[in-house]
Design a protein around this motif. Structure first.
Motif, PDB file in Angstrom:
ATOM      1  N   GLU A  20     -64.849  82.177 -48.602  1.00 30.07           N
ATOM      2  CA  GLU A  20     -64.955  83.614 -48.811  1.00 30.07           C
ATOM      3  C   GLU A  20     -64.308  84.383 -47.660  1.00 30.07           C
ATOM      4  N   ARG A  21     -63.383  85.233 -47.980  1.00 29.36           N
ATOM      5  CA  ARG A  21     -62.816  86.138 -46.967  1.00 29.36           C
ATOM      6  C   ARG A  21     -62.059  87.244 -47.684  1.00 29.36           C
ATOM      7  N   ASP A  22     -61.777  88.314 -46.973  1.00 31.32           N
ATOM      8  CA  ASP A  22     -61.019  89.411 -47.577  1.00 31.32           C
ATOM      9  C   ASP A  22     -59.568  88.984 -47.709  1.00 31.32           C
ATOM     10  N   ARG A  23     -59.078  88.957 -48.920  1.00 34.02           N
ATOM     11  CA  ARG A  23     -57.695  88.547 -49.152  1.00 34.02           C
ATOM     12  C   ARG A  23     -56.849  89.697 -49.684  1.00 34.02           C
ATOM     13  N   THR A  24     -57.361  90.909 -49.667  1.00 26.68           N
ATOM     14  CA  THR A  24     -56.642  92.023 -50.284  1.00 26.68           C
ATOM     15  C   THR A  24     -55.340  92.318 -49.543  1.00 26.68           C
ATOM     16  N   GLY A  25     -54.271  92.397 -50.296  1.00 25.48           N
ATOM     17  CA  GLY A  25     -52.977  92.656 -49.692  1.00 25.48           C
ATOM     18  C   GLY A  25     -51.981  93.104 -50.729  1.00 25.48           C
ATOM     19  N   ALA A  26     -50.693  92.820 -50.480  1.00 27.05           N
ATOM     20  CA  ALA A  26     -49.642  93.420 -51.305  1.00 27.05           C
ATOM     21  C   ALA A  26     -48.782  92.391 -52.032  1.00 27.05           C
ATOM     22  N   VAL A  27     -49.205  91.107 -52.015  1.00 24.72           N
ATOM     23  CA  VAL A  27     -48.421  90.075 -52.690  1.00 24.72           C
ATOM     24  C   VAL A  27     -49.042  89.770 -54.044  1.00 24.72           C
ATOM     25  N   GLY A  28     -48.259  89.888 -55.111  1.00 19.94           N
ATOM     26  CA  GLY A  28     -48.702  89.501 -56.438  1.00 19.94           C
ATOM     27  C   GLY A  28     -48.169  88.122 -56.769  1.00 19.94           C
ATOM     28  N   ILE A  29     -49.087  87.197 -57.088  1.00 15.27           N
ATOM     29  CA  ILE A  29     -48.705  85.800 -57.329  1.00 15.27           C
ATOM     30  C   ILE A  29     -48.879  85.474 -58.807  1.00 15.27           C
ATOM     31  N   ILE A  30     -47.853  84.858 -59.402  1.00 11.18           N
ATOM     32  CA  ILE A  30     -47.978  84.290 -60.746  1.00 11.18           C
ATOM     33  C   ILE A  30     -47.641  82.817 -60.618  1.00 11.18           C
ATOM     34  N   SER A  31     -48.538  81.952 -61.084  1.00 10.77           N
ATOM     35  CA  SER A  31     -48.281  80.528 -60.920  1.00 10.77           C
ATOM     36  C   SER A  31     -48.460  79.798 -62.232  1.00 10.77           C
ATOM     37  N   GLN A  32     -47.505  78.947 -62.571  1.00  7.75           N
ATOM     38  CA  GLN A  32     -47.660  78.088 -63.743  1.00  7.75           C
ATOM     39  C   GLN A  32     -48.398  76.798 -63.375  1.00  7.75           C
ATOM     40  N   SER A  33     -48.912  76.719 -62.133  1.00 12.03           N
ATOM     41  CA  SER A  33     -49.754  75.589 -61.731  1.00 12.03           C
ATOM     42  C   SER A  33     -51.021  76.146 -61.093  1.00 12.03           C
ATOM     43  N   GLY A  34     -52.183  75.770 -61.632  1.00 11.55           N
ATOM     44  CA  GLY A  34     -53.450  76.229 -61.081  1.00 11.55           C
ATOM     45  C   GLY A  34     -53.669  75.709 -59.672  1.00 11.55           C
ATOM     46  N   GLN A  35     -53.277  74.455 -59.448  1.00 13.84           N
ATOM     47  CA  GLN A  35     -53.479  73.831 -58.139  1.00 13.84           C
ATOM     48  C   GLN A  35     -52.721  74.584 -57.051  1.00 13.84           C
ATOM     49  N   LEU A  36     -51.456  74.927 -57.314  1.00 11.90           N
ATOM     50  CA  LEU A  36     -50.668  75.639 -56.310  1.00 11.90           C
ATOM     51  C   LEU A  36     -51.217  77.043 -56.085  1.00 11.90           C
ATOM     52  N   CYS A  37     -51.715  77.658 -57.153  1.00 10.60           N
ATOM     53  CA  CYS A  37     -52.314  78.992 -57.030  1.00 10.60           C
ATOM     54  C   CYS A  37     -53.517  78.923 -56.091  1.00 10.60           C
ATOM     55  N   LEU A  38     -54.350  77.909 -56.299  1.00 11.79           N
ATOM     56  CA  LEU A  38     -55.532  77.723 -55.461  1.00 11.79           C
ATOM     57  C   LEU A  38     -55.137  77.446 -54.016  1.00 11.79           C
ATOM     58  N   SER A  39     -54.130  76.591 -53.821  1.00  7.39           N
ATOM     59  CA  SER A  39     -53.676  76.286 -52.458  1.00  7.39           C
ATOM     60  C   SER A  39     -53.254  77.558 -51.743  1.00  7.39           C
ATOM     61  N   LEU A  40     -52.530  78.426 -52.432  1.00  6.59           N
ATOM     62  CA  LEU A  40     -52.089  79.680 -51.808  1.00  6.59           C
ATOM     63  C   LEU A  40     -53.283  80.550 -51.448  1.00  6.59           C
ATOM     64  N   MET A  41     -54.293  80.586 -52.346  1.00 13.03           N
ATOM     65  CA  MET A  41     -55.474  81.395 -52.070  1.00 13.03           C
ATOM     66  C   MET A  41     -56.258  80.829 -50.901  1.00 13.03           C
ATOM     67  N   ASP A  42     -56.171  79.515 -50.698  1.00 16.02           N
ATOM     68  CA  ASP A  42     -56.900  78.875 -49.601  1.00 16.02           C
ATOM     69  C   ASP A  42     -56.261  79.161 -48.246  1.00 16.02           C
ATOM     70  N   SER A  43     -55.022  79.617 -48.244  1.00 15.24           N
ATOM     71  CA  SER A  43     -54.346  79.828 -46.970  1.00 15.24           C
ATOM     72  C   SER A  43     -54.877  81.082 -46.289  1.00 15.24           C
ATOM     73  N   PRO A  44     -55.256  80.962 -45.011  1.00 15.28           N
ATOM     74  CA  PRO A  44     -55.824  82.127 -44.329  1.00 15.28           C
ATOM     75  C   PRO A  44     -54.806  83.243 -44.126  1.00 15.28           C
ATOM     76  N   SER A  45     -53.512  82.953 -44.222  1.00 16.04           N
ATOM     77  CA  SER A  45     -52.552  84.022 -43.942  1.00 16.04           C
ATOM     78  C   SER A  45     -52.107  84.764 -45.197  1.00 16.04           C
ATOM     79  N   MET A  46     -52.530  84.297 -46.378  1.00 14.64           N
ATOM     80  CA  MET A  46     -52.065  84.942 -47.596  1.00 14.64           C
ATOM     81  C   MET A  46     -52.950  86.128 -47.954  1.00 14.64           C
ATOM     82  N   ARG A  47     -52.344  87.276 -48.311  1.00 13.30           N
ATOM     83  CA  ARG A  47     -53.092  88.451 -48.752  1.00 13.30           C
ATOM     84  C   ARG A  47     -52.453  89.001 -50.024  1.00 13.30           C
TER      85      ARG A  47
END
Lengths: 697, 697
Positions: A150-177
């Motif tokens: 859990e952390r604040d991830r609000t930012g300006a990048v819109g992500i569309i992923s045809q892979s759920g796993q990669l989408c999750l990996s990106l969300m897990d990254s502390p630098s992604m917003r």
């Protein structure tokens, strides 16, 4: 179909709410952590409450209508739930369940057809099936099936992923917003192209990140990319399928038509799309764009480092990635000499030595001095930001950077670590708040800077932002046209071909030859004989009417004897061309994206050095000229080794005409191969010496 | 000079012991944390104890003799301390102080000369000055001037760095484990080459990592690399100065002669040295080699991932880096089908789907099945190991991996994350203990795997592991030899040149022409006329004795009239060669490393496509053959487009003879340019059509 009901709903219902691990439980956990809970209803007839929040027995029992239903239950329950949700006003649905077309069985395909028909009937924007859902961080909507820290991830990048796993990996990254994070799944109803258009239009999304396996709606895809290019909104794409094995993986994973990878490269280049190599690059590049308060207005970079070793790495890696470090102006150097220790030797890249990093004011003055150099568009601050801070100098450096950014008039700044170790989250946030992204180490970091440089150098007005997409999937049988008929198509588009005609008799051959002038070449005219010289069907350098007559008889005899089954139209009599530099121009008609034109020098240049340029039609003459500029062999056209410069203008005209031809005939022309084109000295033009067209009708 | 006294001392004295921040305090802190304290004496006349450990007033006062003195005090104190230390038996010294040659002043250079003379007098192995010292993790010796977070770093990587900052960054990385970590500083006494040889010999060091700005002892450097190659000990080098700006940085940083970068590339290739692009790659590559229990015995890789997106990235990135994924055997595929869910489609790279990652036994069985495929040399397990573990599957995967590694008979395995985030230290250690390194994300990770693949494919016995280093720095004036004299050098080494001779008269010209056969070419013979055709000094295609006589007179007249100051030796009469494929062979004599031979196709191939091979002399015929194989243009020699294959054997012979020539004449030959060499059909040999040598004598 209203995507706002799906992606920015006011009221949401989660069907299958639960506290157990799995879709229902994880979705509810995410709702409790991220969502505006008052706008969410949990539905489960077997429970009074989930995580302390009231549970309702059914959609029907809800006190108000809903926009979005999140279906956490298995496939067999989906259709009923969708009907009930539609009855309560829902225009959006998220379906996690699998067992549809992705399993590859007839049962799965049938389930998919039924689902699509139902959504059409209900006018329902459905995400999935077989997806992980989405998060809308801007409006605090959570419809996501996997949990992460859990952390604040609000930012300006819109992500569309045809892979759920990669989408999750990106969300897990502390630098992604993010603004949005969408795991699109099978895209049976709402397509990847729909999400793309939505994010292009969305004002909270400054950068779009796309993990792409394939495109199913090429025209919509091109529209979305065009809109992004015109808005100057960066689209960063990780497209798998570059390699033969990768393309097989992409096709089997979501069943997408993965298409020829080089065509994707050419399309991305046309629309100014940034193509990255892996997920880390996708992350670094989107964050770079999203964190900088403004983009550099010129492509010159300055590099500031605390040691000679690090400065050397920046010099070399920058050079490898085409990053330009302009020399500092004399006034800049003079100011730096006053600020730095006597043993430092100011230059770009700059080794400040470590001493100045222990004084925030001096550090700020050095940064400002470098930034103010008129040739500098952006500053790269080299510093290995560790996870656990061991050396106090980052405290002073960060204060110095913050000071400069707060003063106003600052140019973009990014921090570049030399080792991943990993970037301290507190400083990551603090620097991001000052508008300073922290890149990954050099190999990734400089690639991201190169993408930034390419993006700011791209001018949408210099590109024809369209594709010549065929009206329908190409059908019909492939038919190879004769050289004469192929040439006729070229002449229709003003493309010079050698003068000549088809002779049905020896006398006619002589008269054509007299008309075009000697010497002439004569070739059997037949679409059924691909290798004409092999059967004695070609005679060159004929210098008189008599020779032409004799040649006619010989060629017809040879064809009758050695290709008795071929349909022969006569003999093609052509003026012999004087030789020029040999170029090939080809057209290949991609089943999804339509025709693209390929240009390269003939022979070894194409075959061994693969020195070619590819551009999807339509495009104009100036774009054709830039294709030629992009060839490594371009010096050969410019008066190489004392030879006269060649007619690049006429060649660009010819390429643009081929693009027009290919664009017009997108529904019938399968392939065109003009090989060779002779290019003559400037002012003397070009000529298509031989051409072969393949049509499908 | 005994390096063991410096790097593996039994008894150590720290002069300038202190508790304050700075060299003295930080060195003492490191001693207290890492060293075997009983073997260390702290010296400071002003204190009784430092960090609770007894302080001695002077070296003289110590109760026993020492091996190593660590000097934490300023430059002016150094010489006295070294004398006192030598009197107490010290054979090694670490000097942190700066103010020597690196400052670039005469005072600094004088201090450096005095220091070197003193060390020679005292037979003292001195590290530095202007260095950060070293850590010997194997023998628990700490003589390092900067502190980093305390943890066990003992491992098998020996690091030598010409930058203290980069050395410290590497030590700060949680994944790095060392035998030695050496910040070499100015290398005034003990050289980088000495440290290299020491680590090659050291049995605890399995991999050497080198941050290199320049080489000062080329012969010692080559010896060290040769010894490492023969021992199959990997040497991983980060050498800055690839770019023009980087090379300026390296030169100004330590004053090293940075040399032509391409020569370094060629030397590294010859000795099987791995050259990396940045510090993260240095870290990843050294750790990969140091962690694997054994290296793969074949270059085929298998890739196992939990999702289609990740599998696609592995397929593409592997392809870009030349990683080969052999197709699995039918038996492997059959076993995988039995282990995986029905909707998985087994292939290499393999998408297992995420389900199997929640069962350690199934995961182990899949890993074992893939590993046992006979075409597989190594397995890459794709998994984004996060810093904070969110998803429990790593618990099962790690157990599965550990099980397979413990069973015995395992092939090498590495884990590949898709994002840096950053690798959880506990699992990093646990996997490393099982012999499984965790790589950085794909762009770095696959580069490291490519280096591994290249290392296992390198065969030292296929390379002449020597350099033709000149006896002394090349001096004397450059003198360009005439074409005839240049050709004479070639003939001395059995290199075919066109038959001919120098004629002093018209009759002699005719008689030479009669002897060699017609047609002949005639050129003014003069080293003073570089552009012979410009003054009418060349006449070609002369077909009789009379024509030769006339040509002689014309050429001599033209020379007398248009180059009156030139010394003319007569006219060079040569048999005209029939044209062949044009190749150029060049020799450039590097001031440090001696001659290297460059080969490429003439004209645009060299000038535009830069398709050349460079190999330092000496080398043999089979190495010359491999140079040719490495050219992109090699298909042109092999019967391109139906032409006859060319005489590659004769060309390889010629190149090997040029290498012999260049090696023999290393002290006098500055440059040799054979351009063009004509290469004829197989069996018909080659001929050096023109040659120009530059000598220094």
């Amino acid at each position: 179909m209203d995507l706002k009901k799906l992606l920015a709903p006011r009221v949401i219902a989660v069907v299958g709410a639960s506290e157990k691990e799995g879709f229902g439980g994880d979705t509810c956990r995410n709702v409790m952590s991220y969502a505006d809970k008052d706008r969410v209803y949990f539905i489960n007839p077997g429970r009074d409450a989930v995580f302390g929040k009231k549970c309702w027995p059914s959609l029907e029992s809800l006190p108000e209508d809903i926009d979005l239903v999140v279906v956490c239950t298995p496939r067999k329950t989906v259709e009923d739930i969708l009907r009930q949700a539609a009855a309560r006003g829902a225009g959006g649905a998220v379906v996690y369940a699998s067992g549809y077309s992705e399993v590859g069985t007839e049962e799965g395909r049938e389930a998919d057809r039924r689902l699509r028909a139902l959504c059409a009937e209900l006018d329902m924007a459905l995400m999935g099936p077989n997806c992980a859902g989405f998060m809308n961080y801007v409006d605090k909507v959570s419809a996501f099936a996997f949990i992460s820290a859990e952390r604040d991830r609000t930012g300006a990048v819109g992500i569309i992923s045809q892979s759920g796993q990669l989408c999750l990996s990106l969300m897990d990254s502390p630098s992604m917003r993010f603004s949005y994070s969408i795991s699109a799944g099978n895209c049976s109803v709402v397509s990847m192209e729909d999400y793309l258009q939505y994010l292009v239009d969305d004002e909270h999304t400054r950068v779009i990140g796309l993990y792409l396996e394939g495109v199913t709606q090429p025209a919509r895809f091109a529209e979305g990319l065009r809109a992004a290019a015109l808005k100057r909104k960066p689209v960063v794409v990780l497209k798998t399928g570059r390699s033969e094995k990768g393309s097989r993986v992409a096709a089997s994973h979501t069943g997408s038509l993965s298409g020829a990878d080089r065509m994707y490269d050419a399309i991305f280049k046309k629309f100014g799309v940034i193509r990255v190599r892996d997920v880390e690059e996708l992350l670094a590049t989107t964050q770079l764009f999203a964190t900088l308060p403004c983009l550099p207005t010129r492509p010159g970079f300055a590099s500031i480092n605390l040691s000679g070793g690090e400065t050397g790495v920046c010099a070399d890696m920058g050079d490898m990635e085409g990053i330009d470090y302009p020399d500092f102006q004399p006034e800049t150097l003079e100011k730096l000499r006053a600020l730095l220790p006597s043993y430092a030797s100011p230059a770009n890249p700059l080794d400040t030595t470590a001493t100045i990093s222990y004084d925030a004011d001096v550090y700020a003055r050095v940064l400002r001095t470098v930034m103010d150099d008129p040739s500098v568009g952006m500053v790269i601050v080299g510093y290995t930001l560790l996870y656990e801070i061991a050396d106090p100098c980052i405290h002073y450096m960060a204060r110095g950077i913050e000071k400069v950014m707060a003063e106003g008039g600052a140019k973009p700044v990014a921090m570049l670590p030399f080792l991943e170790n990993s970037r301290n989250p507190e400083y990551l946030d603090r620097l991001a708040a000052a508008g300073v992204p922290v890149l990954p180490p050099p190999v990734y970091g400089f690639a991201a800077l190169r993408y930034l440089k390419e993006f700011i150098s791209y001018r949408p007005e210099e590109h024809t932002l369209e594709l010549a997409i065929p009206a329908s999937a190409p059908g019909g049988e492939r038919r190879t046209l004769s050289e004469y008929d192929s040439g006729a198509i070229l002449r229709e588009y003003g493309i010079p071909t050698p003068e000549g005609g088809i002779a049905a008799s020896a006398d006619e051959a002589a008269s054509i030859a007299d008309r075009v002038g000697y010497p002439v070449a004569m070739k059997v005219a037949s679409a059924d004989i691909p290798h004409k010289s092999d059967i004695g069907g070609v005679m060159l350098n004929l210098k008189s009417a008599d020779e032409a007559r004799t040649a006619f008889a010989r060629i017809m005899d040879n064809a009758a004897e050695r290709a008795p089954a071929a349909r022969v139209d006569g003999v093609f009599v052509q003026k012999m061309l004087k030789p020029g530099l040999e170029v090939i121009i080809g057209v290949n008609n991609d089943p999804q994206f339509g025709p693209a034109v390929l240009v390269g020098l003939g022979g070894v240049f194409v075959e061994i050095f693969r020195d070619t340029a590819l551009l999807p039609a339509p495009f104009d003459r100036s774009e054709a000229g830039r294709m030629l500029e992009s060839l490594k062999a371009i010096p050969l056209f410019r008066g190489y080794r004392g030879k006269a410069p060649l007619d690049l203008e006429a060649l660009a005209d010819m390429i643009a005409n081929v693009a027009r031809l290919a664009s017009d005939k997108r529904d019938t022309l399968a392939e065109l191969d003009i090989n060779p084109v002779f290019v003559y000295e400037r002012g003397q033009g070009v000529c298509a010496a031989d051409a072969l067209a393949v049509v499908r009708e």
